[in-house]
Design an enzyme around this catalytic site. Structure first.
Site, PDB file in Angstrom:
ATOM      1  N   HIS A  63       0.865  -1.181   0.000  1.00 23.32           N
ATOM      2  CA  HIS A  63       0.000   0.000   0.000  1.00 23.32           C
ATOM      3  C   HIS A  63       0.906   1.236   0.000  1.00 23.32           C
ATOM      4  CE1 HIS A  63      -3.648  -2.394   1.113  1.00 23.32           C
ATOM      5  NE2 HIS A  63      -2.752  -3.159   1.714  1.00 23.32           N
ATOM      6  N   ARG A  65      -0.063   4.238  -0.768  1.00 19.78           N
ATOM      7  CA  ARG A  65      -0.872   5.396  -0.330  1.00 19.78           C
ATOM      8  C   ARG A  65      -0.682   6.605  -1.265  1.00 19.78           C
ATOM      9  NH1 ARG A  65      -3.303   1.745   3.080  1.00 19.78           N
ATOM     10  NH2 ARG A  65      -2.275   1.462   5.053  1.00 19.78           N
ATOM     11  N   LYS A 146      -8.060  -6.101  -7.481  1.00 18.25           N
ATOM     12  CA  LYS A 146      -8.098  -6.482  -6.068  1.00 18.25           C
ATOM     13  C   LYS A 146      -9.536  -6.417  -5.603  1.00 18.25           C
ATOM     14  CE  LYS A 146      -6.669  -7.124  -1.719  1.00 18.25           C
ATOM     15  NZ  LYS A 146      -5.714  -6.416  -0.913  1.00 18.25           N
ATOM     16  N   HIS A 181      -8.871 -10.211  -0.869  1.00 21.27           N
ATOM     17  CA  HIS A 181      -8.765 -10.163   0.598  1.00 21.27           C
ATOM     18  C   HIS A 181      -9.974 -10.942   1.115  1.00 21.27           C
ATOM     19  CE1 HIS A 181      -8.029  -7.890   4.563  1.00 21.27           C
ATOM     20  NE2 HIS A 181      -8.987  -8.773   4.786  1.00 21.27           N
ATOM     21  N   ASP A 310       2.454  -7.121   2.513  1.00 17.70           N
ATOM     22  CA  ASP A 310       1.261  -6.361   2.911  1.00 17.70           C
ATOM     23  C   ASP A 310       1.678  -5.105   3.686  1.00 17.70           C
ATOM     24  OD1 ASP A 310      -1.293  -5.439   3.330  1.00 17.70           O
ATOM     25  OD2 ASP A 310      -1.911  -7.060   4.655  1.00 17.70           O
ATOM     26  N   HIS A 314       0.337   3.284   8.516  1.00 19.04           N
ATOM     27  CA  HIS A 314      -0.664   4.208   9.069  1.00 19.04           C
ATOM     28  C   HIS A 314       0.040   5.177  10.008  1.00 19.04           C
ATOM     29  CE1 HIS A 314      -4.204   2.003   7.674  1.00 19.04           C
ATOM     30  NE2 HIS A 314      -3.582   0.899   8.015  1.00 19.04           N
TER      31      HIS A 314
HETATM   32  C1  NCD Z   1      -4.781  -2.769   4.840  1.00 17.81           C
HETATM   33  C2  NCD Z   1      -4.510  -1.265   4.753  1.00 17.81           C
HETATM   34  O1  NCD Z   1      -4.133  -0.675   5.762  1.00 17.81           O
HETATM   35  O2  NCD Z   1      -4.638  -0.707   3.673  1.00 17.81           O
HETATM   36  N1  NCD Z   1      -4.632  -3.209   6.185  1.00 17.81           N
HETATM   37  C3  NCD Z   1      -4.301  -4.443   6.635  1.00 17.81           C
HETATM   38  O3  NCD Z   1      -4.374  -4.682   7.840  1.00 17.81           O
HETATM   39  N2  NCD Z   1      -3.871  -5.395   5.828  1.00 17.81           N
HETATM   40  C4  NCD Z   1      -6.171  -2.981   4.337  1.00 17.81           C
HETATM   41  C5  NCD Z   1      -6.534  -4.395   4.263  1.00 17.81           C
HETATM   42  O4  NCD Z   1      -5.927  -5.112   3.471  1.00 17.81           O
HETATM   43  O5  NCD Z   1      -7.444  -4.811   4.968  1.00 17.81           O
HETATM   44 ZN    ZN Z   2      -5.708  -7.119   2.700  1.00 17.77          ZN
END
Ligand code: NCD
Ligand code: ZN
Length: 449
Positions: A63, A65, A146, A181, A310, A314
Site C-alpha cells: 500500500h 498510499r 483487487k 482479501h 502487505d 498508518h
Molecule cells: C490494509 C490497509 O491498511 O490498507 N490493512 C491491513 O491490515 N492489511 C487494508 C486491508 O488489506 O485490509
Molecule cells: Zn488485505
C-alpha cells in the site's frame, strides 16, 4: 562499444545454482552473465566483493498510499522503503483516496507516481461499477484487480455472486489476475456487533471477530464463484490451514488459483499481541503457534506460492486507540521482509531457492511480469545484492517508510540486502539511497502478443 556497467567478483543466483563471476548491464537490461574473463568492457565497473546477487525481489502486496493518504506514506517514501529493503518491484493496492477503480483514476495515479518512484511499480485496480469498463482499466495498464470482501472498495457490490461471477469471467477473458482479501463481511460485522454489545473492545475481541473461520468462509465462496470463469484467483495473506486446503483442492481440480503468506503471519503469533497491543494489529491478525506452524508446512510443501509484505503504513495516531474498533489495521513491512527471510535461510528453516521462488520467480509468473523474477540475459537489470553474513537489528526509527514502528522491533537478523539496482542503476548502497527519484518505472500490463 563498452556496455554501461559490469558487476564483477560476485556470486550469482542463476536458476537454482550459485555461479561465480559477473554480470553486464546495458540500457537497463542484463546482457551477459559470465565468468570474469568473458565479460565485455564497460563504462563503469563495480566490485561486488563476493556478495550474492539475487533476481530483483518483487513484493506483490504493497500500500504505497500517496494522494489524500500522503500522511501515511507517499510514492517516494514507500519506494525508498522498498529499495532499502532490497525490493525492486512493488504492486500497489487500490484502497486509496480516491480509490483506484477506473482508467482515469489509474492514469492519474501513474502520472503522480512516475517522477517520484525509486522502485518499479505496478498497480492493482479495484473493480469498476460497470463490468464493461474493466476493459478500459486493463488497457490503461492495471496489472491485476483487487477484491476486498470485508467492505466494498470500488464499484462492485461484493454481496452479489452474479456480479462477482461476471467480473471474474471478464478478468479471465482478458487474462488479468484477481487478488482477493478473503474475510466474510457479514460474519465479521455480526461478530463485531456482538462484541461491542458486550462492551468488548480489546485485542482479543478483534481476534475473535477476525477468526480463521471468516477467512475460510470467504475463500470457499470465491472458489465457488470462480469455477465457471477462467480467471486466475490469487488469495492475499492467507492465515489458516482450512483456507490452504480449500485452495489446494481447487487447484487440483484445475482452477487457476494461488495464494500468499506474509512474514508477520509466518513469524509472529497472537501471544505477542498482548505485549505489542494495537500497534501490531493487522488484518487478518496473527494466529496461534499451531496455525503458524501449519503455514510453515504449507510454505515447505509449496502450497503457498508467494510471500508478500502487505506493507500497510498508518499514522501512529491511528494505530494506538483505546478501543480496538477505532484503530486502523496494518503494519509496514517493506524494510524487514527480505532480511527476515534471509535470517530463516541462515537458521536452516528456508533454502535460498525457496526465498527466490517465493519473492521473485512466482510473483513474476502469477502477475505476468515479463523479464522479471530471474537473473537471465535479456531480462531487466533489477538486482538485489545481499550479504548473507551481515547482522542487523530492526530499528523502525531508521525506516524510510513514514510508519516508524514494527512488530519486529528489536529483532536480531542475519542476512541483509546491501545494494539494490533498478533498471541497471544503483539506488541503494549499504542502507543509503544513492539515486534520484524517478529511477523506477511504471509497469503496465502488456497486451497479449
Ligand atoms: C490494509 C490497509 O491498511 O490498507 N490493512 C491491513 O491490515 N492489511 C487494508 C486491508 O488489506 O485490509
Ligand atoms: Zn488485505
Amino acid at each position: 562499444m563498452p556496455v554501461d556497467t559490469v558487476l564483477y567478483n560476485a556470486k550469482l543466483y542463476v536458476e537454482g545454482r550459485i555461479l561465480e563471476g559477473g554480470l553486464a548491464v546495458d540500457n537497463g537490461k542484463i546482457v551477459r552473465i559470465a565468468k570474469e574473463a568473458n565479460l565485455p568492457s564497460a563504462t563503469r565497473r563495480v566490485d561486488l566483493r563476493r556478495l550474492l546477487v539475487l533476481p530483483g525481489i518483487i513484493d506483490a502486496h504493497v500500500h504505497l498510499r500517496d494522494q489524500l493518504r500522503s500522511p501515511d506514506e507517499d510514492f517516494y517514501t514507500g519506494t525508498s522503503a522498498a529499495v532499502a529493503g532490497g525490493i525492486t518491484t512493488v504492486l500497489d493496492m487500490p484502497n486509496n483516496i480516491p480509490v483506484t477503480m477506473s482508467a482515469a483514476s489509474l492514469r492519474k495515479r501513474m502520472q503522480l507516481a512516475e517522477p517520484s518512484i525509486l522502485a518499479d511499480v505496478g498497480f492493482f485496480s479495484a473493480f469498476p461499477e460497470n463490468i464493461e469498463a474493466i476493459d478500459e482499466v486493463v488497457k490503461e495498464g492495471a496489472i491485476a484487480f483487487k477484491l476486498y470482501l470485508t467492505e466494498q472498495i470500488g464499484g462492485l457490490n461484493i454481496d452479489d455472486d452474479k456480479l462477482l461471477s461476471q467480473a471474474f469471467k471478464k478478468a479471465g477473458e482478458l487474462d488479468v489476475p484477481v487478488a482477493v482479501h478473503a474475510e466474510d463481511r457479514r460474519m465479521v460485522e455480526d461478530a463485531v456487533e456482538a462484541e461491542r454489545k458486550q462492551g468488548k473492545n480489546d485485542v482479543k475481541a478483534y481476534l475473535r471477530a477476525h477468526s480463521p473461520e471468516v477467512e475460510a468462509e470467504a475463500v470457499g465462496r470465491i472458489l465457488g464463484v470462480a469455477y465457471d470463469s477462467n480467471a486466475h484467483i490469487h488469495f492475499c495473506h492467507i492465515s489458516s490451514k482450512k483456507s490452504i486446503i480449500l485452495i489446494h483442492n481447487a487447484r487440483n481440480k484445475g482452477l487457476r488459483v494461488s495464494c500468499e503468506a506474509t512474514p508477520h503471519h509466518l513469524l509472529l503469533s497472537n501471544e505477542k499481541l498482548r505485549k505489542l497491543g494495537t500497534l501490531a494489529l493487522t488484518d487478518p491478525p496473527f494466529r496461534n503457534d499451531n496455525i503458524r506452524n501449519e503455514l510453515w508446512d504449507a510454505v515447505k510443501e509449496a502450497k503457498i506460492d508467494i510471500v508478500a509484505s502487505d506493507h500497510a503504513p498508518h499514522l501512529m495516531a491511528h494505530k494506538v486507540a483505546l478501543s480496538v474498533w477505532n484503530m486502523k489495521p496494518g503494519v509496514p513491512g517493506l524494510e524487514t521482509m527480505l532480511s527476515l527471510l534471509l535470517t530463516k535461510v541462515n537458521e536452516g528453516q528456508l533454502t535460498l531457492g525457496e526465498v527466490v521462488r517465493l519473492t521473485a520467480e512466482k510473483p513474476a509468473e502469477i502477475f505476468q511480469l515479463r523479464g522479471r523474477g530471474f537473473l537471465k540475459e535479456g531480462y531487466i537489470a533489477n538486482l538485489t545484492v545481499v550479504d548473507m553474513h551481515q547482522q542487523s537489528r530492526v530499528d523502525p526509527s531508521q525506516f524510510y517508510s513514514k510508519a516508524k514502528y514494527s512488530p519486529f522491533e528489536g529483532w536480531s537478523l542475519k542476512g541483509l540486502p546491501v545494494r539494490t539496482f533498478i533498471n541497471g542503476c544503483q539506488v541503494m548502497k549499504e542502507g543509503e539511497i544513492v539515486a534520484d527519484y524517478g529511477t523506477g518505472r511504471i509497469l503496465r500490463k502488456e497486451s497479449p502478443t
